[in-house]
Design a protein around this motif. Structure first.
Motif, PDB file in Angstrom:
ATOM      1  N   ALA A  99      -0.439  43.520  74.107  1.00  0.00           N
ATOM      2  CA  ALA A  99      -1.175  44.139  73.004  1.00  0.00           C
ATOM      3  C   ALA A  99      -0.370  44.080  71.713  1.00  0.00           C
ATOM      4  CB  ALA A  99      -1.515  45.581  73.362  1.00  0.00           C
ATOM      5  N   VAL A 100       0.916  44.416  71.787  1.00  0.00           N
ATOM      6  CA  VAL A 100       1.764  44.394  70.603  1.00  0.00           C
ATOM      7  C   VAL A 100       1.877  42.979  70.046  1.00  0.00           C
ATOM      8  CG1 VAL A 100       4.145  44.710  69.811  1.00  0.00           C
ATOM      9  CG2 VAL A 100       3.048  46.467  71.196  1.00  0.00           C
ATOM     10  N   GLN A 101       2.043  41.999  70.924  1.00  0.00           N
ATOM     11  CA  GLN A 101       2.142  40.616  70.460  1.00  0.00           C
ATOM     12  C   GLN A 101       0.845  40.149  69.806  1.00  0.00           C
ATOM     13  OE1 GLN A 101       3.404  38.918  74.199  1.00  0.00           O
ATOM     14  NE2 GLN A 101       5.554  38.880  73.573  1.00  0.00           N
ATOM     15  N   ALA A 102      -0.285  40.587  70.359  1.00  0.00           N
ATOM     16  CA  ALA A 102      -1.566  40.225  69.753  1.00  0.00           C
ATOM     17  C   ALA A 102      -1.728  40.861  68.374  1.00  0.00           C
ATOM     18  CB  ALA A 102      -2.714  40.655  70.663  1.00  0.00           C
ATOM     19  N   PHE A 122      -4.572  50.699  70.996  1.00  0.00           N
ATOM     20  CA  PHE A 122      -5.279  50.378  69.753  1.00  0.00           C
ATOM     21  C   PHE A 122      -4.338  50.077  68.595  1.00  0.00           C
ATOM     22  CE2 PHE A 122      -5.156  55.066  69.984  1.00  0.00           C
ATOM     23  CZ  PHE A 122      -4.565  55.396  68.767  1.00  0.00           C
ATOM     24  N   PHE A 123      -3.048  50.403  68.721  1.00  0.00           N
ATOM     25  CA  PHE A 123      -2.085  50.022  67.689  1.00  0.00           C
ATOM     26  C   PHE A 123      -0.702  50.024  68.317  1.00  0.00           C
ATOM     27  CE2 PHE A 123       0.919  50.698  64.218  1.00  0.00           C
ATOM     28  CZ  PHE A 123       0.501  49.725  63.327  1.00  0.00           C
ATOM     29  N   GLY A 124       0.197  49.149  67.790  1.00  0.00           N
ATOM     30  CA  GLY A 124       1.540  49.130  68.341  1.00  0.00           C
ATOM     31  C   GLY A 124       2.488  48.286  67.515  1.00  0.00           C
ATOM     32  N   GLY A 125       3.749  48.409  67.844  1.00  0.00           N
ATOM     33  CA  GLY A 125       4.803  47.637  67.217  1.00  0.00           C
ATOM     34  C   GLY A 125       6.072  47.787  68.027  1.00  0.00           C
ATOM     35  N   THR A 126       7.184  47.462  67.421  1.00  0.00           N
ATOM     36  CA  THR A 126       8.460  47.570  68.132  1.00  0.00           C
ATOM     37  C   THR A 126       9.283  48.689  67.498  1.00  0.00           C
ATOM     38  OG1 THR A 126       9.313  45.724  66.798  1.00  0.00           O
ATOM     39  CG2 THR A 126       8.438  45.206  68.974  1.00  0.00           C
ATOM     40  N   TYR A 127      10.382  48.354  66.863  1.00  0.00           N
ATOM     41  CA  TYR A 127      11.229  49.361  66.221  1.00  0.00           C
ATOM     42  C   TYR A 127      10.617  49.797  64.898  1.00  0.00           C
ATOM     43  CZ  TYR A 127      14.972  51.013  63.152  1.00  0.00           C
ATOM     44  OH  TYR A 127      15.709  51.723  62.252  1.00  0.00           O
ATOM     45  N   PHE A 128      10.542  51.110  64.691  1.00  0.00           N
ATOM     46  CA  PHE A 128      10.157  51.676  63.403  1.00  0.00           C
ATOM     47  C   PHE A 128      11.294  52.563  62.911  1.00  0.00           C
ATOM     48  CE2 PHE A 128       6.042  50.838  65.403  1.00  0.00           C
ATOM     49  CZ  PHE A 128       5.372  50.185  64.373  1.00  0.00           C
ATOM     50  N   PRO A 129      11.800  52.336  61.705  1.00  0.00           N
ATOM     51  CA  PRO A 129      12.864  53.199  61.178  1.00  0.00           C
ATOM     52  C   PRO A 129      12.304  54.586  60.847  1.00  0.00           C
ATOM     53  CG  PRO A 129      12.088  51.713  59.476  1.00  0.00           C
ATOM     54  CD  PRO A 129      11.375  51.303  60.744  1.00  0.00           C
ATOM     55  N   LYS A 130      13.204  55.513  60.622  1.00  0.00           N
ATOM     56  CA  LYS A 130      12.760  56.868  60.287  1.00  0.00           C
ATOM     57  C   LYS A 130      12.128  56.915  58.904  1.00  0.00           C
ATOM     58  CE  LYS A 130      14.437  61.625  59.905  1.00  0.00           C
ATOM     59  NZ  LYS A 130      15.604  62.521  60.004  1.00  0.00           N
ATOM     60  N   ARG A 154     -12.096  57.018  64.480  1.00  0.00           N
ATOM     61  CA  ARG A 154     -11.936  56.762  65.908  1.00  0.00           C
ATOM     62  C   ARG A 154     -12.823  55.623  66.420  1.00  0.00           C
ATOM     63  NH1 ARG A 154     -11.729  61.688  70.148  1.00  0.00           N
ATOM     64  NH2 ARG A 154     -10.430  62.412  68.406  1.00  0.00           N
ATOM     65  N   PRO A 155     -14.078  55.517  66.015  1.00  0.00           N
ATOM     66  CA  PRO A 155     -14.888  54.400  66.535  1.00  0.00           C
ATOM     67  C   PRO A 155     -14.265  53.033  66.248  1.00  0.00           C
ATOM     68  CG  PRO A 155     -16.291  56.032  65.497  1.00  0.00           C
ATOM     69  CD  PRO A 155     -14.879  56.422  65.174  1.00  0.00           C
ATOM     70  N   GLN A 156     -13.694  52.879  65.052  1.00  0.00           N
ATOM     71  CA  GLN A 156     -13.065  51.596  64.729  1.00  0.00           C
ATOM     72  C   GLN A 156     -11.810  51.367  65.581  1.00  0.00           C
ATOM     73  OE1 GLN A 156     -14.289  53.898  62.655  1.00  0.00           O
ATOM     74  NE2 GLN A 156     -14.505  53.140  60.536  1.00  0.00           N
ATOM     75  N   LEU A 157     -11.022  52.427  65.796  1.00  0.00           N
ATOM     76  CA  LEU A 157      -9.841  52.283  66.646  1.00  0.00           C
ATOM     77  C   LEU A 157     -10.234  51.904  68.068  1.00  0.00           C
ATOM     78  CD1 LEU A 157      -7.521  55.279  65.630  1.00  0.00           C
ATOM     79  CD2 LEU A 157      -7.441  52.915  64.835  1.00  0.00           C
ATOM     80  N   LEU A 158     -11.247  52.567  68.587  1.00  0.00           N
ATOM     81  CA  LEU A 158     -11.661  52.285  69.966  1.00  0.00           C
ATOM     82  C   LEU A 158     -12.269  50.890  70.081  1.00  0.00           C
ATOM     83  CD1 LEU A 158     -13.142  55.751  71.010  1.00  0.00           C
ATOM     84  CD2 LEU A 158     -10.881  54.793  71.511  1.00  0.00           C
ATOM     85  N   GLU A 159     -12.934  50.443  69.017  1.00  0.00           N
ATOM     86  CA  GLU A 159     -13.467  49.073  69.033  1.00  0.00           C
ATOM     87  C   GLU A 159     -12.329  48.066  69.077  1.00  0.00           C
ATOM     88  OE1 GLU A 159     -16.350  46.101  66.388  1.00  0.00           O
ATOM     89  OE2 GLU A 159     -15.820  48.092  65.638  1.00  0.00           O
ATOM     90  N   GLN A 160     -11.302  48.295  68.236  1.00  0.00           N
ATOM     91  CA  GLN A 160     -10.140  47.402  68.272  1.00  0.00           C
ATOM     92  C   GLN A 160      -9.459  47.463  69.632  1.00  0.00           C
ATOM     93  OE1 GLN A 160      -7.400  46.616  64.945  1.00  0.00           O
ATOM     94  NE2 GLN A 160      -5.882  47.819  66.083  1.00  0.00           N
ATOM     95  N   GLY A 161      -9.352  48.673  70.182  1.00  0.00           N
ATOM     96  CA  GLY A 161      -8.742  48.810  71.497  1.00  0.00           C
ATOM     97  C   GLY A 161      -9.514  48.072  72.569  1.00  0.00           C
ATOM     98  N   GLY A 162     -10.834  48.135  72.491  1.00  0.00           N
ATOM     99  CA  GLY A 162     -11.643  47.417  73.474  1.00  0.00           C
ATOM    100  C   GLY A 162     -11.410  45.918  73.415  1.00  0.00           C
ATOM    101  N   LYS A 163     -11.267  45.379  72.194  1.00  0.00           N
ATOM    102  CA  LYS A 163     -10.996  43.943  72.054  1.00  0.00           C
ATOM    103  C   LYS A 163      -9.621  43.589  72.629  1.00  0.00           C
ATOM    104  CE  LYS A 163     -13.896  43.387  67.942  1.00  0.00           C
ATOM    105  NZ  LYS A 163     -13.923  43.100  66.472  1.00  0.00           N
ATOM    106  N   LEU A 164      -8.635  44.462  72.357  1.00  0.00           N
ATOM    107  CA  LEU A 164      -7.310  44.205  72.919  1.00  0.00           C
ATOM    108  C   LEU A 164      -7.344  44.249  74.438  1.00  0.00           C
ATOM    109  CD1 LEU A 164      -4.965  46.296  70.581  1.00  0.00           C
ATOM    110  CD2 LEU A 164      -4.926  43.817  70.888  1.00  0.00           C
ATOM    111  N   ARG A 165      -8.060  45.212  74.959  1.00  0.00           N
ATOM    112  CA  ARG A 165      -8.135  45.352  76.420  1.00  0.00           C
ATOM    113  C   ARG A 165      -8.769  44.114  77.043  1.00  0.00           C
ATOM    114  NH1 ARG A 165      -9.612  50.912  79.525  1.00  0.00           N
ATOM    115  NH2 ARG A 165      -9.662  50.117  81.666  1.00  0.00           N
TER     116      ARG A 165
END
Length: 692
Positions: A99-102, A122-130, A154-165
């Motif tokens: 998911a993060v790579q996508a 629905f969202f992700g990354g690697t290292y985030f600084p403070k 939320r509907p847009q987040l869940l839609e993006q999450g569904g595509k990632l899934r």
């Protein structure tokens, strides 16, 4: 499941990585149903944080954010927080890394992923600084943005999450092709590797550079079949550059995880067991092909490091050593010029020149400003001076008095199996029976301590307790280790190898699309059932499985083991030649499938048999299998040994193809000639090659 701090208070076993976070002010859950139930009940996203104990940037993010009470209070208010050790749960890590790579085009650790309460990312990354830095949003500000989006979009987040899934699920369904691979794939792969080769510094591609162990093996096998100076040069330049650089621990042996620059000088200082295993194999094979003593020395120093610093007293090998000590990246491994001068005495001048030691040092920890010298060989072509050789034990002893990096004392089945295989092979190649003894004892430990009473293997052992169901790569790597022991030690290891292979097929096979799932049919269901396809820092489960099953079929004559491997090679045939560094270990399986089988049976006992074994084990024989035993044995384990007799009472070698053998020979010289002829006739696509 209780919070990590509650588990720690109850003296429940936690991996070193989870234990590092048990005292955080963050309310960390372990992965499990309790966390997702809490997310549903509180209507919050899950914040999934994945890392491992030896990860430098994981420590940085922990110090900056997870140990900060204000940041932790924000996380506890907005999310249900879950901490995962990626080495314990590679299945969870693999799913959300996709998911993060996508989302970002890259991946790594620490990995930070935000999930819906049903586990959908629905969202992700690697290292985030403070705080906002270098184009990265600060972690607290990111958390507030995610919370606002969860409440208002939320509907847009869940839609993006569904595509990632669905994207992740599609990758696990990869398969179903029926392409018939041929030797042209190996030719195309070799050409592609040549285009990717860094002729100046070695390796393939630009920094960061990870040790390309399986690609080097691919090149060395190609060199043995079709000698070509250009092929050999790619392997040796890379082996020499890695051995000379700071990625190689010049004082203590072994290798750090990867180089941050093009020329292998500055590493990330973690030391991982799987890297030691794969690099031991690469340098062993480098010596077998070239007979250059420098490769023998690198291999021996690597083994010495693992047996000294990573061997558990009860058996098995620890997973990793940390990058940091005393809060400084690499401090354990760095030297000042004054230290070298004081410790090495009259030899200091040689040490300073040979290892490029300067007054100002060549490395600075960006977080603390601590400076020092990463020891590296300035002129890789120079023989190690006597003064340097005398000084290394002195430096090693002095360094041993420093506070050590943190040790991840998990014993992981798959990583241990990789090292057992490499150690057994190196023991045979270098005629080191003491190494074979250690490999044998370690394999027995794995078979005993990481297996339930019902025979199901487990993934991780720590403080006398094994836990977590083993994954496909655990089974496949163990199969490879047992087959190598059958070849180097005794044919009796084939019994255990069959048991492991049968478990691999029963628990993990994807009957619909081919290949093997990461998790067994008895595992916890996740949002998808992942499948490990591409070789990365270590070989993929499917690559290990294909190679191991083809080896087992060649040793036993049972074709039921090779059918799933050949099917998976057909599935991936269209991409193997175009992406060889992503499938380098699977290319070894393809080569084995295409080549005419080369089988060597050695019968007899005493010094004569040992001489024949040295001849076979002391050379790189692509796609070959070897067994030895007493003459006229009634052994049902392998038709290769069944009924073989000695000639005139002398230990005897039979060089065979599909168990049909050439005229037996009794001297190492005659065996050498037979093997040379057999290797040439067994080229992929040659007289007897092919997948049919």
């Amino acid at each position: 499941m209780p919070l990590l701090r509650d588990l720690a208070a109850q003296d429940q076993p936690l991996s070193p990585y989870l234990a590092q976070h048990a005292d955080n002010p963050v309310d960390w859950y372990a992965w499990g149903d309790d966390a997702f139930a809490a997310a549903r009940e509180q209507d919050r996203p899950v914040l999934l944080s994945v890392g491992y104990s030896a990860c430098h940037w994981c420590h940085v993010m922990a110090h900056e954010s997870f140990e900060d009470p204000d940041v932790a209070a924000l996380m506890n208010r907005l999310f249900v927080n879950v901490k995962v050790d990626r080495e314990e749960r590679p299945d969870v890590d693999a799913i959300y890394m996709q998911a993060v790579q996508a989302l970002t085009g890259s991946g790594g650790w620490p990995m930070t992923v935000f999930l819906a309460p049903d586990g959908t990312p629905f969202f992700g990354g690697t290292y985030f600084p403070k705080v906002d830095r270098h184009g990265l949003v600060g972690f607290p500000r990111l958390a507030e943005r995610i919370d606002e989006a969860w409440r208002t979009q939320r509907p847009q987040l869940l839609e993006q999450g569904g595509k990632l899934r669905e994207l992740i699920a599609a990758s696990s369904r990869f398969g179903g092709g029926d392409t018939e691979p041929g030797p042209e794939i190996l030719t195309a792969a070799l050409e592609t590797v040549g285009r990717q080769f860094d002729r100046r510094f070695g390796g393939f591609g630009r920094a960061p550079k990870f040790p390309p162990s399986t690609t080097i093996d691919f090149l060395l096998r190609a060199q043995m079949r079709d000698p070509d100076p250009a092929t050999l040069e790619m392997a040796t330049i890379t082996l020499d550059a890695m051995a000379a650089g700071g990625m190689c621990d010049q004082v203590g042996g072994g290798f750090h995880r990867y180089s941050v620059d093009d020329h292998w000088l500055v590493p990330h200082f973690e030391k991982m067991l799987y890297d030691q295993a794969l690099l031991l194999g690469a340098y062993t094979h480098g010596w077998l092909v070239t007979r250059e003593d420098r490769y023998r020395r690198v291999a021996a120093e690597l083994v010495e490091y693992v047996l000294r610093d990573l061997r558990h007293p009860d058996g098995g090998f620890y997973a990793a050593e940390d990058a940091d000590s005393e809060g400084v990246e690499g401090k354990f491994y760095l030297w000042s010029l004054d230290e070298i001068a004081a410790l090495c005495g009259d030899d200091a001048r040689d040490v300073i020149r040979y290892f490029g030691v300067t007054r100002g040092g060549n490395f600075e920890d960006p977080h603390t400003g601590y400076r020092g010298n990463i020891m590296h060989v300035v002129d890789p072509g120079e023989e190690r001076p006597a003064g340097v050789a005398r000084s290394l034990p002195v430096l090693r002893e002095a360094r041993a008095q420093r506070p050590r990096p943190g040790l991840d004392d998990k014993v992981l089945l798959g990583w241990n199996a990789l090292f057992v295989r490499a150690l057994a092979e190196a023991g045979g190649a270098f005629d080191r029976p003491d190494w074979v003894d250690v490999a044998r004892d370690s394999a027995r430990f794995l078979l005993t301590e990481l297996r339930r009473d019902d025979g199901r293997f487990l993934h991780s052992w720590q403080s006398g307790t094994a836990q977590l169901l083993a994954y496909a790569d655990d089974y496949a790597a163990l199969l490879e280790a047992l087959l190598t022991l059958a070849e180097v030690d005794t044919v009796a290891w084939l019994d255990d190898a069959r048991t492991v292979a049968d478990g691999l097929l029963t628990l993990f096979a994807d009957d619909e699309h081919g290949g093997f799932f990461t998790t067994g049919v008895d595992a916890e269901p996740l949002i998808v059932r992942p499948k490990d396809v591409q070789d990365g820092a270590s070989p993929a489960a499917n690559s290990l499985a294909c190679h191991g099953l083809l080896r087992l079929a060649a040793l036993t004559g049972e074709t039921r083991y090779e059918a799933p491997a050949r099917r998976w090679l057909g599935v991936l045939a269209p991409v193997l030649g175009e992406h060889p560094t992503a499938f380098a270990y699977l290319l070894a399986a393809l080569e084995r499938a295409l080549a005419a089988p080369l089988e060597v049976a050695l019968v007899g006992d005493g010094p004569d048999l040992a001489a024949l074994r040295r001849e076979v084990l002391g050379r790189l024989l692509p796609a070959a299998v070897t067994l030895s035993g007493p003459p006229d044995a009634d052994d049902e384990r392998s038709p290769l040994l069944a009924g073989r007799s000695t000639v005139d009472g002398h230990a005897t070698a039979y060089v065979c193809e599909r168990f049909a053998c050439r005229v037996p020979v009794t001297s190492p010289d005659a065996l050498r000639d037979e093997l040379d002829a057999a290797v040439q006739s067994s080229r992929p696509g040659g007289r007897s090659g092919g997948l049919g």
